[in-house]
Design a protein around this motif. Structure first.
Motif, PDB file in Angstrom:
ATOM      1  N   ASN A   1       6.750   1.202  -4.946  1.00 40.94           N
ATOM      2  CA  ASN A   1       6.537   0.704  -3.533  1.00 40.94           C
ATOM      3  C   ASN A   1       7.776   0.609  -2.905  1.00 40.94           C
ATOM      4  O   ASN A   1       7.737   0.825  -1.635  1.00 40.94           O
TER       5      ASN A   1
ATOM      6  N   LEU B   1       3.944   2.351   4.035  1.00 38.15           N
ATOM      7  CA  LEU B   1       3.260   0.927   3.891  1.00 38.15           C
ATOM      8  C   LEU B   1       3.634   0.254   4.824  1.00 38.15           C
ATOM      9  O   LEU B   1       2.811  -0.717   5.364  1.00 38.15           O
TER      10      LEU B   1
ATOM     11  N   ARG C   1       0.909   0.880   7.705  1.00 39.43           N
ATOM     12  CA  ARG C   1      -0.387  -0.137   7.068  1.00 39.43           C
ATOM     13  C   ARG C   1      -0.105  -1.470   7.422  1.00 39.43           C
ATOM     14  O   ARG C   1      -1.025  -2.094   7.903  1.00 39.43           O
TER      15      ARG C   1
ATOM     16  N   VAL D   1      -1.262  -9.909  -0.445  1.00 34.66           N
ATOM     17  CA  VAL D   1      -1.074  -8.291  -0.658  1.00 34.66           C
ATOM     18  C   VAL D   1       0.256  -8.436  -1.827  1.00 34.66           C
ATOM     19  O   VAL D   1       1.251  -8.935  -1.243  1.00 34.66           O
TER      20      VAL D   1
ATOM     21  N   ASP E   1       2.479  -6.426  -5.353  1.00 40.00           N
ATOM     22  CA  ASP E   1       2.409  -5.761  -6.735  1.00 40.00           C
ATOM     23  C   ASP E   1       2.989  -6.730  -7.956  1.00 40.00           C
ATOM     24  O   ASP E   1       3.291  -5.946  -8.853  1.00 40.00           O
TER      25      ASP E   1
ATOM     26  N   LEU F   1      -1.317  -3.767  -4.738  1.00 33.99           N
ATOM     27  CA  LEU F   1      -0.854  -2.241  -4.361  1.00 33.99           C
ATOM     28  C   LEU F   1      -0.442  -1.637  -5.566  1.00 33.99           C
ATOM     29  O   LEU F   1       0.869  -1.209  -5.460  1.00 33.99           O
ATOM     30  N   ARG F   2      -1.004  -1.147  -6.368  1.00 36.95           N
ATOM     31  CA  ARG F   2      -0.606  -0.522  -7.674  1.00 36.95           C
ATOM     32  C   ARG F   2      -1.981   0.363  -8.340  1.00 36.95           C
ATOM     33  O   ARG F   2      -2.973  -0.189  -7.782  1.00 36.95           O
TER      34      ARG F   2
ATOM     35  N   VAL G   1      -5.100   0.978  -2.445  1.00 39.86           N
ATOM     36  CA  VAL G   1      -4.078   2.058  -2.046  1.00 39.86           C
ATOM     37  C   VAL G   1      -4.010   1.594  -0.782  1.00 39.86           C
ATOM     38  O   VAL G   1      -4.708   0.876  -0.379  1.00 39.86           O
ATOM     39  N   ASP G   2      -2.811   1.993  -0.207  1.00 46.82           N
ATOM     40  CA  ASP G   2      -2.504   1.267   1.077  1.00 46.82           C
ATOM     41  C   ASP G   2      -3.478   1.821   2.479  1.00 46.82           C
ATOM     42  O   ASP G   2      -3.640   0.652   3.323  1.00 46.82           O
TER      43      ASP G   2
ATOM     44  N   LEU H   1      -6.087  -1.324   3.067  1.00 50.51           N
ATOM     45  CA  LEU H   1      -5.794  -2.466   3.379  1.00 50.51           C
ATOM     46  C   LEU H   1      -6.424  -2.964   4.574  1.00 50.51           C
ATOM     47  O   LEU H   1      -7.084  -4.007   4.575  1.00 50.51           O
TER      48      LEU H   1
END
Length: 373
Positions: free
Chosen positions: A220, A230, A233, A288, A290, A308-309, A327-328, A331
């Motif tokens: 990321n 990212l 988003r 949010v 990872d 986010l993985r 996934v982004d 979001l």
């Protein structure tokens, strides 16, 4: 799978050496150190210095009541090869001098792998806390670390039933495996009354409704194009809700270069200590992340977690918790649903994975004490 024996408290003569190096290790080690102390086990804490500044390291020792490290190797950062090599040299010296009865390693960082390799070559028994977790993604350095460490470990302490299954599939002797629960959750439950959201909101001047973000994994933060996407988003999400993000040192430069903090509703913070960070998570409308640990903490706290993985080594947080892999591009829509009250659902303290009850440290101590005497 072996069950943890029930034994009376008794002193053991062989020293147990805990290897910690990064902030997740400290949270997992605290209840194990405390439970072994209750049994009178001689122990030492070796801090490798993989995370080395106050906000990433020393503050955790102060807040969690961990004893001051007996040794700080001060290894610091570097490439995986450089860091692991330096760790092995320093740890070999310590193990030869101390001749411990057991070396305990935690999680999946480079310190964990280095300690397991050195101890195995010196014929010192190794116990791995958080064994059996698998993302099945060998591009993740953590996946390499945890797989190798489990093969070298004499005791594998698993946090969930699927972790036990992974170890069995890899040929780990059932007598080496113990399902004990999650010591990270021991720490959370022990400090639950310290996570005062109102006090933190007042001290940090937080908005009434906010989203917490924390991102640091290479997938990321290492590619500028991915970081830029990212950030776009997150800015889209911030059009509807404030985002509060403690920024991990690993990703700070990338996020700053991409302009994450330029949105008026995105607030970037320095890394927080354990109490403040979990409090920030507890008060959030959603998270949010990872981070593996945050997936677990939100499961207990009942906070919707958007990970986010493409995979997770902690699927129990999806089946038992509030976690969802995303996934982004998902979001903005998912955050909007959560804010509208139509989100991922919630959990309660009683609706949690098996043995996530605050007693994992004591179960681990019981097994270790039986091995030491």
């Amino acid at each position: 799978m072996a069950s943890a024996p029930s034994r009376p408290a008794e002193a053991a003569t062989a020293e147990v050496v805990h290897i910690v190096g990064a902030r997740p290790n400290f949270v997992k080690a605290a209840p194990v150190v405390a439970a072994l102390a209750e049994r009178g086990v001689q122990q030492a804490v070796v801090h490798t210095g993989q995370h080395y500044d106050d906000r990433m390291s020393a503050v955790f020792f102060r807040e969690l009541g961990l004893p001051r490290p007996d040794v700080d190797l001060g290894v610091g950062s570097g490439s995986h090869a450089e860091q692991t090599a330096a760790l092995m040299v320093g740890l070999e010296r310590e193990f030869i001098e101390r001749s411990p009865g057991f070396v305990i390693v935690y999680g999946d960082v480079n310190s964990t792998l280095a300690a397991a390799l050195v101890a195995a070559k010196l014929h010192i028994p190794v116990a791995h806390v958080e064994a059996g977790l698998r993302s099945f993604d060998m591009t993740m350095p953590e996946e390499v670390n945890r797989r190798v460490t489990d093969q070298l470990s004499d005791l594998c302490f698993a946090t969930s039933p699927e972790a036990v299954g992974h170890l069995a599939n890899e040929g780990v002797d059932v007598e080496r495996v113990h399902l004990v629960g999650n010591p990270m959750i021991d720490t959370l439950l022990a400090h639950l009354d310290r996570f005062d959201v109102d006090a933190l909101r007042s001290r940090l001047d937080l908005p009434g409704t906010y989203l917490t973000a924390t991102l640091h994994r290479p997938a990321n933060v290492d590619d500028p194009a991915i970081v830029a996407r990212l950030v776009a988003r997150l800015h889209e999400v911030a059009d509807d809700v404030d985002i509060v993000m403690p920024v991990h040192p690993r990703g700070r430069a990338a996020f700053e270069a991409a302009g994450l903090g330029r949105h008026e509703r995105v607030r970037l913070l320095e890394p927080l200590g354990y109490i403040d960070f979990v409090t920030l998570v507890r008060g959030a409308a959603a998270v949010v992340t990872d981070s593996g640990g945050v997936q677990e903490e939100t499961t207990i706290l009942g906070v919707p977690c958007l990970t986010l993985r493409p995979n997770t080594e902690r699927p129990v947080t999806i089946t038992h918790g509030t976690n969802r892999l995303v996934v982004d591009s998902e979001l903005p829509g998912l955050v909007a649903k959560i804010l509208a009250g139509d989100g991922l659902g919630g959990t309660s303290i009683s609706d949690v994975p098996p043995l996530w009850d605050g007693q994992a440290g004591r179960r681990i101590a019981a097994v270790l004490a039986s091995e030491l005497v």
